[in-house]
Design a protein around this motif. Structure first.
Motif, short mmCIF file in Angstrom:
data_model
loop_
_atom_site.label_atom_id
_atom_site.label_comp_id
_atom_site.label_asym_id
_atom_site.label_seq_id
_atom_site.Cartn_x
_atom_site.Cartn_y
_atom_site.Cartn_z
N PHE A 216 0.40 8.49 -6.55
CA PHE A 216 -0.92 9.01 -7.03
C PHE A 216 -1.77 7.85 -7.81
CE2 PHE A 216 -2.43 13.35 -8.88
CZ PHE A 216 -3.86 12.85 -9.29
N GLY A 217 -2.79 7.49 -7.04
CA GLY A 217 -3.55 6.32 -7.70
C GLY A 217 -5.12 7.07 -8.14
N MET A 218 -5.20 6.55 -9.09
CA MET A 218 -6.65 7.10 -9.62
C MET A 218 -7.41 5.72 -9.71
SD MET A 218 -5.30 9.46 -12.88
CE MET A 218 -3.58 10.28 -12.52
N SER A 219 -8.80 5.80 -9.46
CA SER A 219 -9.92 4.92 -9.58
C SER A 219 -9.54 3.52 -9.00
CB SER A 219 -9.99 4.57 -11.13
OG SER A 219 -11.08 3.86 -11.35
N TYR A 220 -9.38 2.29 -9.69
CA TYR A 220 -8.92 1.24 -8.79
C TYR A 220 -7.57 1.46 -8.31
CZ TYR A 220 -5.80 -2.97 -8.43
OH TYR A 220 -5.09 -3.99 -8.16
N GLY A 221 -6.61 2.39 -8.69
CA GLY A 221 -5.63 2.83 -7.99
C GLY A 221 -5.64 3.38 -6.60
N THR A 222 -6.89 3.69 -6.39
CA THR A 222 -7.03 4.17 -4.85
C THR A 222 -7.09 2.96 -4.04
OG1 THR A 222 -9.52 4.09 -5.34
CG2 THR A 222 -8.33 6.30 -5.80
N GLU A 223 -7.88 1.79 -4.60
CA GLU A 223 -7.84 0.52 -3.58
C GLU A 223 -6.32 0.12 -3.31
OE1 GLU A 223 -9.21 -3.98 -4.14
OE2 GLU A 223 -10.55 -2.53 -4.91
N LEU A 224 -5.67 0.07 -4.61
CA LEU A 224 -4.14 -0.23 -4.46
C LEU A 224 -3.51 0.43 -3.45
CD1 LEU A 224 -1.94 -2.15 -5.65
CD2 LEU A 224 -1.60 -0.46 -7.52
N GLY A 225 -3.67 1.81 -3.59
CA GLY A 225 -2.91 2.82 -2.64
C GLY A 225 -3.40 2.41 -1.12
N GLY A 226 -4.86 2.08 -0.99
CA GLY A 226 -5.13 1.89 0.37
C GLY A 226 -4.57 0.52 0.82
N VAL A 227 -4.58 -0.42 -0.18
CA VAL A 227 -3.85 -1.72 0.39
C VAL A 227 -2.53 -1.52 0.71
CG1 VAL A 227 -3.23 -3.94 -0.56
CG2 VAL A 227 -5.53 -3.15 -0.59
N TYR A 228 -1.92 -0.77 0.06
CA TYR A 228 -0.34 -0.49 0.27
C TYR A 228 -0.13 0.26 1.48
CZ TYR A 228 4.37 1.31 0.22
OH TYR A 228 5.60 1.34 0.53
N ALA A 229 -1.00 1.13 1.83
CA ALA A 229 -0.93 1.78 3.17
C ALA A 229 -1.27 1.09 4.46
CB ALA A 229 -1.99 2.86 3.38
N HIS A 230 -2.19 0.00 4.26
CA HIS A 230 -2.56 -0.98 5.32
C HIS A 230 -1.19 -2.11 5.47
CE1 HIS A 230 -4.59 -4.03 7.50
NE2 HIS A 230 -4.19 -5.05 6.56
N LEU A 231 -0.65 -2.23 4.27
CA LEU A 231 0.62 -3.09 4.47
C LEU A 231 1.63 -2.44 5.14
CD1 LEU A 231 0.19 -5.32 1.33
CD2 LEU A 231 -0.19 -6.19 3.49
N PHE A 232 2.12 -1.36 4.69
CA PHE A 232 3.31 -0.52 4.94
C PHE A 232 2.97 1.04 5.28
CE2 PHE A 232 3.79 -3.31 1.34
CZ PHE A 232 4.66 -4.29 2.03
N PRO A 233 2.11 1.01 6.41
CA PRO A 233 1.78 2.26 6.90
C PRO A 233 3.01 3.50 7.22
CG PRO A 233 1.46 0.73 8.70
CD PRO A 233 1.67 -0.04 7.38
N LYS A 234 4.09 2.88 7.80
CA LYS A 234 5.34 3.67 7.79
C LYS A 234 6.00 4.08 6.76
CE LYS A 234 6.10 1.78 12.62
NZ LYS A 234 6.97 0.82 13.39
N ASN A 235 5.84 3.49 5.71
CA ASN A 235 6.49 3.84 4.35
C ASN A 235 5.48 4.79 3.31
OD1 ASN A 235 8.29 1.95 5.07
ND2 ASN A 235 7.82 0.50 3.84
N VAL A 236 4.34 5.30 4.16
CA VAL A 236 3.72 6.00 3.19
C VAL A 236 3.98 7.47 3.23
CG1 VAL A 236 1.28 7.20 3.01
CG2 VAL A 236 1.53 4.88 3.67
N GLY A 237 4.39 8.15 2.28
CA GLY A 237 4.80 9.47 2.10
C GLY A 237 3.88 10.21 1.69
N ARG A 238 3.85 11.08 0.47
CA ARG A 238 2.57 11.87 0.05
C ARG A 238 1.85 11.13 -1.01
NH1 ARG A 238 6.22 17.29 -1.06
NH2 ARG A 238 7.18 17.45 1.13
N MET A 239 0.54 10.69 -0.65
CA MET A 239 -0.32 9.77 -1.26
C MET A 239 -1.64 10.56 -1.76
SD MET A 239 -1.63 6.11 -0.30
CE MET A 239 -0.05 5.24 -0.66
#
Length: 498
Positions: A216-239
């Motif tokens: 659960f990412g809020m504000s800047y945490g949404t950018e952080l979540g997007g970068v994580y998804a880019h680096l590790f797309p297969k590891n994304v669960g419920r985001m």
């Protein structure tokens, strides 16, 4: 703020009740090549410690420290400690851990998480709630570039310079801040980027025993979540990404977005009072101009100058529930008392009654300047000032000058113009956009969805006010987010909550 108890374990099971035996770390190709001292470490959860600022949180909250590489390019090298806080799931039907980032960059998850216990109580039924201080923040090798006296002295610097002398002082202060950060942070200054933190999150996920990252990412945490998804797309669960950063613009574009977003929120505030937004805006501009010439007295003995007043106006625009405070503070300022706006500014700047300041704004600058490749010059800032001022007569000049002043003379090169967030193959990610959001304007939600890729970004709109939506008063938003996180129910793309 709550500190973290317990240190990083060496991976040996010492038999203490604080050892985390909830799961065995899953085998994962995304962490292949990391030393076993990192991938097999056991987190030693203990009571969170009190600090000089606050008592320790309730015993349900436990703290630990994760070991992570200082330099992710050299995973066998020096490590740093990442401070974590966790409360166990209350129900029997546990999904896993839910990592929560409250934004910033520079916000402390360790100190923030207990304050959101009521808001996140339903999520805790099926998740261990986990937050952390990102590298460079708080208990995770937090960077403090300036002491309290120097911070207060810098408040006298005019952040909307009108003369060559004021401009010289503005950029001298910015350069001095950069130099002090280099001295304070040393080698860490080059290793506090959003990408570094995203890799830390992947290590957290592994050590916490989760095959996929629930987040659960809020504000800047949404950018952080997007970068994580880019680096590790297969590891994304419920985001969930709530209060979505626009990933398609650089630092100057982000400042322009914020000028538009805060002015829009100010207009909505003025309309709520029955005022014409243009006339109300002009009245505030005239107040700020008077403060630029002569600060107002306050009950504390400190003066309210233009820069502090602007900060005081910004804070209550983050939440509609605080608009009445802005009304009172502006009325008092018109009558010659700057105490209300100064109090709001101090809250934003994390200044307590003893004159001690928090460090989140310093960490924010350190992280964002490592992320941002673009380094606008003073002349570049002057070129954008007319357009910024047109977009927002109240906030435009400050944000226009800030495009150059924020990372002026920064000693470490930035990493990218815009964050990479494309995540083909990732599970559906729920994006929550608020039409009245001042800090991360609503338009960024659709742009993030487009960048994540077809079938990945799912957009949920709330026609509301304030920054972020979950827990802000919309039963529709809260129910949709809960159904997604708790039961995996993905709403129809484009759903609107009014």
């Amino acid at each position: 703020m709550a500190g973290c108890g317990g240190g990083p374990s060496d991976g040996k099971d010492g038999g203490g009740e604080g050892k985390d035996r909830s799961s065995t770390a899953p085998t994962d190709a995304s962490t292949a090549g990391l030393p076993s001292s990192l991938t097999s470490q056991k987190l030693d959860w203990g009571r969170c410690k009190a600090t000089a600022d606050s008592a320790a949180p309730d015993a349900e909250w436990r703290c630990a420290t994760l070991k992570a590489p200082l330099d992710w390019g050299k995973p066998d090298g020096k490590t740093i400690g990442i401070a974590l806080i966790r409360a166990r799931a209350t129900g029997d039907d546990r999904v896993g851990s839910l990592l929560i980032n409250f934004g910033g960059p520079g916000g402390s998850g360790v100190s923030s998480m207990p304050y959101f216990a009521d808001t996140t109580a339903k999520l805790r039924e099926r998740y261990d709630l986990v937050s952390w201080d990102p590298r460079g923040v708080g208990a995770s090798e937090g960077v403090r570039c300036r002491g309290d006296q120097d911070i207060q002295a810098a408040e006298a610097v005019d952040t909307t310079p009108d003369t060559p002398a004021e401009e010289k002082a503005y950029f001298k202060d910015a350069g001095d801040f950069a130099k002090s950060c280099a001295r304070a942070a040393g080698t860490l200054l080059a290793h506090v980027s959003t990408t570094d933190t995203a890799r830390d999150m992947n290590l957290m996920r592994l050590v916490l025993g989760d095959t996929r990252l629930h987040y659960f990412g809020m504000s800047y945490g949404t950018e952080l979540g997007g970068v994580y998804a880019h680096l590790f797309p297969k590891n994304v669960g419920r985001m969930i990404l709530d209060g979505v950063v626009d990933p398609t613009v650089d630092s100057v574009g982000q400042s322009e977005n914020q000028a538009r977003g805060f002015q829009r929120a100010l207009d909505d505030y003025l309309k709520s009072l029955g005022e014409d937004p243009r006339k109300g805006t002009q009245k505030i501009v005239e107040l700020l101009d008077r403060l630029d010439a002569k600060p107002l007295p306050t009950s504390s003995g400190r003066g309210l100058n233009q820069s502090l007043a602007l900060t005081g106006i910004v804070l209550p625009l983050y939440s509609q529930t605080r608009w009445p405070e802005l009304t009172d503070a502006l009325k008092a300022a018109e009558q010659g008392d700057g105490s209300g706006l100064l109090s709001l500014a101090d809250e934003y700047d994390e200044r307590d009654s003893a004159g001690r300041y928090g460090t989140s704004s310093q960490s924010q600058r350190v992280i964002s300047c490592l992320d941002d490749k673009r380094r606008p010059s003073p002349e570049d800032a002057k070129k954008v000032l007319p357009e910024f001022d047109r977009i927002s007569p109240v906030f435009g000049k400050f944000l226009g000058w800030d495009t150059a002043g924020w990372c002026y003379d920064w000693p470490v090169a930035g990493q990218f113009d815009t964050p990479q967030v494309s995540a083909p193959g990732a599970a559906p990610i729920l994006l929550v956009g608020n039409t009245g959001d001042p800090a991360t304007p609503y338009e960024g939600t659709r742009r993030m969805a487009d960048e994540l890729g077809k079938g990945v970004g799912v957009e949920l709109t709330w026609k509301g006010e304030g920054h972020v939506a979950y827990g802000s008063g919309s039963d529709c938003v809260d129910a949709t987010v809960d159904a997604y996180l708790l039961d995996g129910k993905v709403p129809k793309d484009g759903k609107v909550c009014s």
